[in-house]
Design a protein around this motif. Sequence first.
Motif, short mmCIF file in Angstrom:
data_model
loop_
_atom_site.label_atom_id
_atom_site.label_comp_id
_atom_site.label_asym_id
_atom_site.label_seq_id
_atom_site.Cartn_x
_atom_site.Cartn_y
_atom_site.Cartn_z
N VAL A 281 -5.50 2.49 -7.17
CA VAL A 281 -4.75 1.57 -6.31
C VAL A 281 -4.22 2.29 -5.09
CG1 VAL A 281 -2.77 0.02 -6.19
CG2 VAL A 281 -4.13 0.11 -8.27
N GLY A 282 -3.70 3.49 -5.29
CA GLY A 282 -3.12 4.24 -4.17
C GLY A 282 -4.13 4.64 -3.13
N LEU A 283 -5.33 5.06 -3.55
CA LEU A 283 -6.37 5.44 -2.58
C LEU A 283 -6.79 4.23 -1.74
CD1 LEU A 283 -8.64 7.77 -4.76
CD2 LEU A 283 -7.11 8.44 -2.90
N ALA A 284 -6.96 3.09 -2.39
CA ALA A 284 -7.35 1.88 -1.67
C ALA A 284 -6.23 1.45 -0.71
CB ALA A 284 -7.67 0.76 -2.65
N ALA A 285 -4.99 1.47 -1.19
CA ALA A 285 -3.86 1.09 -0.34
C ALA A 285 -3.68 2.06 0.81
CB ALA A 285 -2.58 1.02 -1.18
N GLY A 286 -3.91 3.35 0.56
CA GLY A 286 -3.78 4.35 1.63
C GLY A 286 -4.80 4.17 2.73
#
Length: 352
Positions: A281-286
């Motif tokens: 989730v964090g990689l996509a949101a970043g």
Amino acid sequence: MSKLGDLGARLYRGEVGYDFVGKRFLWYGVSILITITAIVALAVQGLNMGIEFKGGAVFTTPKTSVSVAKATEDAEKASGHDAIVQELGTGGLRIQISGLDTDSAASVKKQLGADLKVDAAQINADLVGPSWGEQIANKAWTGLGVFMVLVVIYLAIAFEWRMAVAALIALIHDLTITVGVYALVGFEVTPGTVIGLLTILGYSLYDTVVVFDGLKEGSKDITKQTRYTFSEIANRSINGTLVRSINTTVVALLPVAGLLFIGGGFLGAGMLNDISLSLFVGLAAGAYSSIFIATPLVVDLKEREPAMKALTKRVLAKRAAAAAKGEGADPDAEADETPQVVAQGGQGRRRR
């Protein structure tokens, strides 16, 4: 050259592009909606904190024929608390029970041995006190705070304070969404989750700095020309690094997706979920925030400056004068004085 590589080259040269900055209020609205959903999920459901933060006991049994469902029922009956049971590759079970102290853990261990038909002496019990979990949580918050401060200082020195503020907002945006997803799906929050969160902050910052570096180079001596406004240069910077951002994000997401969906889902290795979900989730949101949030925020902050307002007026006045000449103007000269990237119907085109 591949089609994606050819597209990247054309985006870099400004021959095609998408008006990310011009549609920034749409992206802001999407982000606000997602963020509100995450906050509501946190407020209503809260986080499923792991045993490392709440305290309790973890029992590891030798090989047994008892099913996970039956072991869960037995563990909850013996302890009076909710239990999480996972099957190990050795054929044994990992039974996690929150809220147990030393005295009650001993009795639960004895009862589990009888219920699971294994020797209680062969059941390994690890106790975790709530004070240890509190220390871990405090250290995590301290590390996060120090990281944020260092990020702001570095970006303010390397670029400018507006970029530092925009990057900080983007990082908070990524954290909020990731934590909100944990609240929605109910995955357990462990020290591995904290490690994953700190990892995605670094990745998100890297993606943002790549775009900022292109913007810094493209906006050098910007007030000495009347060809582009600051927002148009910012948009060209995003388009110029778009394919690179997509490539790095996809390459990073593939192994993480393997951990999450194959390791944690298909193979049942639930212990992988705590770190893999935060990374996914964090990689996509970043990647999203570096394109749709950070740079547009810099534009909003930068174009409040009197010098940028004056530049925009000069650029628009020059274009209006060129347009007033009509067909009598030199087409090549006019194209040279107008922005190369114009969004139309979601597709960029070069104005001739």
